[in-house]
Design an enzyme around this catalytic site. Structure first.
Site: not given
Lengths: 162, 437
Positions: B103, B205, B208, B213, B354
């Protein structure tokens, strides 16, 4: 004029063969389609013709990074592509945009159907490649993939070669 | 009401994955975590001049972050006060005003309502425009180029609220006198998985990293290097403080930075930078992997910043920035940009894996039986120290769940504490929330 004229048929053969190598996961043969120092880019979905150094690239590998990417994809520890995506590439609307001294600019449309992890994605877009013209064929100097989608669908990770 | 203590027992180091999937817990997070924490909004270099703006989110609420006429930075809820439509539909740009496309109510850069179509005929000039400006984010403050906002008008100043995590942030933001700038725009994509999976991983973390990886490390290792002969570091530390946390190895010049290649490694370990940061920070924290509570993370050695926007219990929207030292040469900045997109982002060879894990982990967590089996957050429990000679906060070995436990301790504390009556966002006590500006 370049050292020789590249016909649309020759460009199509090159692109179709490339699509086959990728669909069959023959990545070493695919990498051999690049000249040393060849580069690859995938633009972002909001890309607006910007120079890739200012904004707008999901992928902007120089040759060293590209080799590393292929090396990784071939590893069974590349979890995002183990098992591999199943892809089915359709390429059309191939046009020779411009022929330079040693290169030719080629554009094409693509649809890549990809199946993985019980999900199904279609990637629609356009290629705009700069190819080096050799006596015995064509090689990528710059392989650029321009997705048309406004956004990547959730989960549509670009772990395969677009 | 959900009994959160039933699902999260940090003294024993166990947790139910209910916290990743439950709709009521998710709604409570939007209220009690996202309505009162300092949240990362943008980097100052994205707002170069008066009228520059970027759109972002605080939780699920869209906000516009704007450089105002006096040069200051403000933020407003991106929702028209008339019928609620977004007043700004662009991601980024420069403007003099925000005009609603429905509007035409129009707001100035500071959010004030400046124009209403048909004011005389429709509203008989009776609308008090001073009461109908866009809802302002009451507190917007910067820390070394990073802009944060909070809906809690009485929050402590951002630098105090960040607390000990500035120790790690500085290794990223204060390497060179000129500060930092964003390069290559913002990458945005949606991944499967609850937002906390990413936030806790970046906080805590490091466990990991070399396993999950492995293929990316291997691919980026120097030509001819045999990864089986590369010794991955196992000496390092992890800190947590006020819910934030991060981990690092004590030899950032080792295997980890070998993958940077010679050009970027030389920049990363520039003696001038090391001298500026000092031996303690340069000897480890410079390569950290960290989360600023609740959903802002960064990766020192990859020059990457990101926000994990919550998108329901089962998905997160990732926004990712590459941040470089402003004083660095264009060639080095460009090399960082390429390296960042090769490693983290939608095509990132690290992040893809991931995403694979979080998507699948989230799926498993939907299972009724799975939710009755506790997850293990016990690594290093009971071996924390709070008087480390070099590092602030609560310290443990780099391989520990120290910062994950710290993250959920803060999470639990906020989740169990109702917002103050009258505080914006308090869903159970709306009284006093009327907009007075």
């Amino acid at each position: 004029m370049g050292r020789r004229t590249v016909t649309r048929a020759e460009a199509e053969d090159f692109l179709y063969r490339e699509a086959m190598l990728l669909d069959e996961w023959r990545l070493d043969e695919w990498l051999a389609l690049f000249e040393e120092d060849g580069r690859m880019e995938v633009t972002t979905t909001d890309w607006n013709g910007w120079d890739s150094s200012s904004a707008g690239a999901f992928m902007c590998d120089d040759y060293g990074l590209l080799k590393a990417r292929v090396k990784r994809l071939k590893s069974r520890k590349a979890h995002a592509e183990n098992p591999h995506s199943r892809t089915h590439r359709m390429i059309s609307n191939v046009i020779i945009l411009e022929q330079g001294d040693e290169t030719v600019w080629v554009a094409a449309n693509f649809i890549i159907h990809r199946y993985r992890d019980n999900q199904e994605f279609s990637y629609v877009g356009r290629y705009e490649h700069v190819l080096l013209v050799d006596d015995d064929g064509l090689r990528f100097r710059l392989r650029r993939s321009i997705p048309t989608a406004e956004t990547m669908a959730p989960g549509a990770r670009l772990s395969f070669i677009l | 009401m959900i009994d959160l203590d039933e699902h999260v027992d940090l003294e024993r180091g166990v947790m139910s994955r209910k916290v990743f999937v439950d709709d009521d817990i998710y709604r409570l997070e939007l209220e009690r975590i996202f309505s009162r924490s300092w949240l990362f909004l943008a980097h100052e270099s994205q707002l170069p001049k008066s009228g520059s703006f970027v759109s972002t989110y605080m939780g699920e609420d869209p906000v516009i972050v704007v450089r105002r006429s006096d040069g200051s930075i403000g933020a407003v809820l991106n929702s028209c006060r008339h019928r609620g439509m977004k007043v700004c539909r662009a991601d980024v740009g420069t403007t003099r005003a925000f005009r609603c496309s429905y509007h035409g109510w129009t707001y100035g850069l500071d959010g004030d309502l400046v124009s209403v179509p048909n004011m005389a005929e429709g509203y008989r000039n009776e609308l008090d425009m001073s009461r109908w400006g866009l809802l302002r984010v009451p507190r917007v403050e910067s820390y070394k180029g990073l802009i944060f906002g909070t809906w809690d008008a009485e929050a402590q100043p951002v630098e105090e609220a960040l607390g000990d995590i500035t120790f790690l942030l500085d290794t990223f933001l204060d390497r060179r006198p000129g500060g930092t700038e964003v390069i290559g725009g913002v990458q945005k994509w949606v991944m499967g998985g609850n937002w906390k999976l990413a936030a806790e991983q970046f906080a805590s973390d490091m466990y990991h990293s070399f396993l999950l990886h492995a293929s990316a490390w291997q691919a980026l290792a120097p030509e001819g290097a045999d990864l089986s002969e590369m010794v991955f570091p196992s000496v390092g530390s992890q800190m947590t403080s006020q819910g934030s946390g991060g981990g690092w190895f004590h030899d950032p010049t080792g295997a980890g930075s070998a993958v940077l290649g010679p050009v970027l490694a030389a920049d990363f370990t520039d003696p001038a930078v090391w001298e500026r940061l000092g031996e303690v920070k340069a000897g480890g924290p410079i390569g950290c992997h960290a989360t600023v509570f609740p959903n802002f993370s960064f990766l020192g050695a990859f020059r990457v910043l990101r926000v994990w926007h919550p998108r329901g219990p089962h998905e997160m929207e990732v926004w990712s920035w590459t941040l470089v030292d402003k004083d660095q040469s264009p060639e080095i900045k460009d090399a960082w940009r390429r390296f960042a997109s090769m490693t983290f982002g939608p095509t990132g060879t690290f992040e893809q894996d991931d995403g694979e894990i979080w998507t699948d982990l989230q799926r498993v967590s939907r299972g009724h039986i799975a939710q009755t089996v506790d997850l293990n957050y016990q690594m290093g429990i009971g071996h924390e120290v709070t008087d480390h000679p070099d590092y602030p906060g609560r310290i443990n070995h780099v391989y520990s769940d120290n910062a994950a436990r710290g993250f959920y301790e803060r999470w639990l504390e906020l989740m169990k504490t109702p917002l103050r009556p009258g505080q914006r966002g308090n869903a159970t006590a709306r009284a006093g929330q009327e907009v007075t500006r």
